[in-house]
Scaffold this active site. Structure first.
Site, PDB file in Angstrom:
ATOM      1  N   MET A   1       0.755  -1.075  -0.176  1.00 28.25           N
ATOM      2  CA  MET A   1       0.043   0.166   0.226  1.00 28.25           C
ATOM      3  C   MET A   1       0.953   1.201   0.211  1.00 28.25           C
ATOM      4  O   MET A   1       2.029   1.326   0.529  1.00 28.25           O
ATOM      5  CB  MET A   1      -0.855   0.037   1.215  1.00 28.25           C
ATOM      6  CG  MET A   1      -1.664  -1.158   1.472  1.00 28.25           C
ATOM      7  SD  MET A   1      -3.044  -1.260   0.252  1.00 28.25           S
ATOM      8  CE  MET A   1      -4.263  -0.013   0.773  1.00 28.25           C
TER       9      MET A   1
ATOM     10  N   TYR B   1      -5.363   0.775   5.995  1.00 28.70           N
ATOM     11  CA  TYR B   1      -4.188  -0.188   6.083  1.00 28.70           C
ATOM     12  C   TYR B   1      -2.775   0.902   6.294  1.00 28.70           C
ATOM     13  O   TYR B   1      -2.907   1.730   5.878  1.00 28.70           O
ATOM     14  CB  TYR B   1      -4.161  -0.658   4.634  1.00 28.70           C
ATOM     15  CG  TYR B   1      -5.076  -1.727   4.378  1.00 28.70           C
ATOM     16  CD1 TYR B   1      -5.067  -3.050   4.585  1.00 28.70           C
ATOM     17  CD2 TYR B   1      -6.232  -1.402   3.855  1.00 28.70           C
ATOM     18  CE1 TYR B   1      -5.878  -4.035   4.449  1.00 28.70           C
ATOM     19  CE2 TYR B   1      -7.386  -2.417   3.592  1.00 28.70           C
ATOM     20  CZ  TYR B   1      -6.965  -3.784   3.881  1.00 28.70           C
ATOM     21  OH  TYR B   1      -7.978  -4.737   3.784  1.00 28.70           O
TER      22      TYR B   1
ATOM     23  N   GLY C   1       2.238   3.932  -4.849  1.00 27.92           N
ATOM     24  CA  GLY C   1       2.247   4.696  -6.220  1.00 27.92           C
ATOM     25  C   GLY C   1       1.646   3.747  -7.090  1.00 27.92           C
ATOM     26  O   GLY C   1       1.855   4.193  -8.360  1.00 27.92           O
ATOM     27  N   LYS C   2       1.049   2.686  -7.103  1.00 27.48           N
ATOM     28  CA  LYS C   2       0.421   1.842  -8.176  1.00 27.48           C
ATOM     29  C   LYS C   2      -0.458   2.863  -8.928  1.00 27.48           C
ATOM     30  O   LYS C   2      -0.392   2.667 -10.224  1.00 27.48           O
ATOM     31  CB  LYS C   2      -0.138   0.590  -7.593  1.00 27.48           C
ATOM     32  CG  LYS C   2       0.779  -0.190  -6.927  1.00 27.48           C
ATOM     33  CD  LYS C   2       0.201  -1.507  -6.364  1.00 27.48           C
ATOM     34  CE  LYS C   2      -0.673  -1.393  -5.098  1.00 27.48           C
ATOM     35  NZ  LYS C   2      -0.180  -0.785  -3.910  1.00 27.48           N
ATOM     36  N   SER C   3      -1.620   3.146  -8.315  1.00 27.51           N
ATOM     37  CA  SER C   3      -2.665   3.653  -9.272  1.00 27.51           C
ATOM     38  C   SER C   3      -1.856   5.035  -9.739  1.00 27.51           C
ATOM     39  O   SER C   3      -2.287   5.612 -10.888  1.00 27.51           O
ATOM     40  CB  SER C   3      -3.832   4.126  -8.135  1.00 27.51           C
ATOM     41  OG  SER C   3      -4.548   2.935  -7.788  1.00 27.51           O
TER      42      SER C   3
ATOM     43  N   CYS D   1       9.468   3.170  10.004  1.00 30.54           N
ATOM     44  CA  CYS D   1      10.662   3.150  10.568  1.00 30.54           C
ATOM     45  C   CYS D   1      11.922   3.491   9.703  1.00 30.54           C
ATOM     46  O   CYS D   1      13.163   3.612  10.053  1.00 30.54           O
ATOM     47  CB  CYS D   1      11.142   1.805  11.160  1.00 30.54           C
ATOM     48  SG  CYS D   1      11.445   0.566   9.846  1.00 30.54           S
TER      49      CYS D   1
ATOM     50  N   GLU E   1      -5.894  -2.482  -9.510  1.00 26.25           N
ATOM     51  CA  GLU E   1      -6.318  -3.328  -8.290  1.00 26.25           C
ATOM     52  C   GLU E   1      -6.332  -4.766  -9.006  1.00 26.25           C
ATOM     53  O   GLU E   1      -7.520  -5.453  -8.489  1.00 26.25           O
ATOM     54  CB  GLU E   1      -7.597  -2.913  -7.634  1.00 26.25           C
ATOM     55  CG  GLU E   1      -7.575  -1.342  -7.264  1.00 26.25           C
ATOM     56  CD  GLU E   1      -6.721  -1.301  -6.061  1.00 26.25           C
ATOM     57  OE1 GLU E   1      -6.253  -2.247  -5.423  1.00 26.25           O
ATOM     58  OE2 GLU E   1      -6.562  -0.072  -5.599  1.00 26.25           O
TER      59      GLU E   1
ATOM     60  N   GLN F   1      -5.021  -7.206  -8.242  1.00 23.94           N
ATOM     61  CA  GLN F   1      -5.160  -8.517  -7.214  1.00 23.94           C
ATOM     62  C   GLN F   1      -6.546  -9.080  -6.906  1.00 23.94           C
ATOM     63  O   GLN F   1      -6.807 -10.292  -6.605  1.00 23.94           O
ATOM     64  CB  GLN F   1      -4.651  -8.092  -5.914  1.00 23.94           C
ATOM     65  CG  GLN F   1      -5.404  -7.194  -5.022  1.00 23.94           C
ATOM     66  CD  GLN F   1      -5.137  -5.625  -5.300  1.00 23.94           C
ATOM     67  OE1 GLN F   1      -4.512  -5.389  -6.218  1.00 23.94           O
ATOM     68  NE2 GLN F   1      -5.794  -4.700  -4.536  1.00 23.94           N
TER      69      GLN F   1
ATOM     70  N   CYS G   1       8.458   1.985   5.119  1.00 17.10           N
ATOM     71  CA  CYS G   1       7.799   1.815   6.366  1.00 17.10           C
ATOM     72  C   CYS G   1       8.081   2.851   7.590  1.00 17.10           C
ATOM     73  O   CYS G   1       8.820   3.916   7.039  1.00 17.10           O
ATOM     74  CB  CYS G   1       8.522   0.505   7.011  1.00 17.10           C
ATOM     75  SG  CYS G   1       7.901   0.205   8.701  1.00 17.10           S
TER      76      CYS G   1
END
Length: 213
Positions: free
Chosen positions: A11, A196, A14-16, A159, A100, A102, A157
Site C-alpha cells: 500500500m 491499511y 504509487g500503483k494507481s 521506521c 487493483e 489482485q 515503512c
C-alpha cells in the site's frame, strides 16, 4: 509480441498513480488506452483513485465471473451497449491498464495474457502481491505465474526501511482508537471498511506478535 506486465507493491507505493501516469504518457503521444478495474473495488466506484488526489473514470469494470477478453474486445471495438450510441468507430488500443489487479480471478488473469499474446495489445496490471495476513491474492498469484515482466514498486515503512507487508487497522467501537488486526476476510476495501499501513518485516512482526498469516 505484446507482453503482460505486473507492477506490484505494498500500500502507498504509487500503483494507481503509476497507472494514471502511464495512461497520460500513451495519450500524450496520440495513442489510445483502455482502463479497467475489478468491480469488487468499490473505492472510487468506477474511478481509479490515486492517493495524490488524481482520479480517472475507467472504461469498464470487471464483475466476478466476467470474460475479461470479451469485455476488452467490445470496448476496444467501440461497442458499448450502456452508452447513448451503441457503436462508434474507434482507433486501435495501444495498451490495457488494469488497476487493483489482485482482485481479479485467476481465469481473468489468463484472459489478460490472451489479450497480450493473441490480440497483440500490451497489458499492464497494477496491484498488491499479498494481503494483510501475508497471503498472496489469487489474482496476484496467477499474475506472478504468467506475467512476462514483474516490477516491484517500493514504499517506505514508518521506521524508514522498505515496506513489504500490508497491515489492516480497524476502529475499536468502545474507545474509538485504531488497532491492527490479523484475522478476517481477505477483501476489505481501504477507506470503506478499514484502513491499511505498509510495514517492513520487523515492524510487521512486532505488531503481530511474531505471527505470519
Amino acid at each position: 509480441m505484446a507482453k503482460l506486465y505486473f507492477r506490484y507493491g505494498a500500500m502507498n507505493s504509487g500503483k494507481s498513480t503509476g497507472l494514471l501516469q502511464a495512461a497520460f504518457n500513451y495519450e500524450e503521444r496520440g495513442q489510445r488506452v483502455l482502463l479497467a478495474k475489478p468491480e469488487v473495488d468499490v473505492k472510487g466506484e468506477d474511478e481509479v483513485v490515486s492517493r495524490l488526489g488524481v482520479t480517472r473514470t475507467v472504461d469498464f469494470l470487471v464483475p466476478a465471473g466476467a470474460d475479461v477478453r470479451g469485455l476488452f474486445r467490445r470496448h476496444a471495438s467501440g461497442d458499448d451497449p450502456d452508452a447513448l450510441v451503441d457503436h462508434v468507430d474507434a482507433p486501435p488500443v495501444a495498451c490495457l491498464l488494469v488497476d487493483e489487479a489482485q482482485f481479479l480471478e485467476p481465469a481473468q488473469v489468463d484472459d489478460l495474457l490472451r489479450i497480450a499474446v493473441l490480440d497483440g495489445v500490451p497489458v499492464i496490471a497494477y496491484g498488491l502481491r499479498t494481503d494483510f495476513r501475508t497471503r498472496c491474492f489469487p489474482g496476484s498469484a496467477r499474475l506472478l505465474e504468467l506475467a512476462h515482466s514483474l516490477e516491484e514498486l517500493k514504499t517506505i515503512c514508518r521506521c524508514g526501511r522498505k515496506a513489504v507487508f500490508n497491515t489492516r487497522k480497524v476502529v475499536d467501537a468502545a474507545s474509538g482508537a485504531e488497532h491492527f488486526v490479523f484475522e478476517g476476510d481477505q477483501v476489505a476495501i481501504d477507506g470503506v471498511e478499514v484502513t491499511y499501513e505498509s510495514l517492513c518485516g520487523s515492524c510487521y512482526l512486532a505488531e503481530s506478535g511474531g505471527r505470519l498469516g
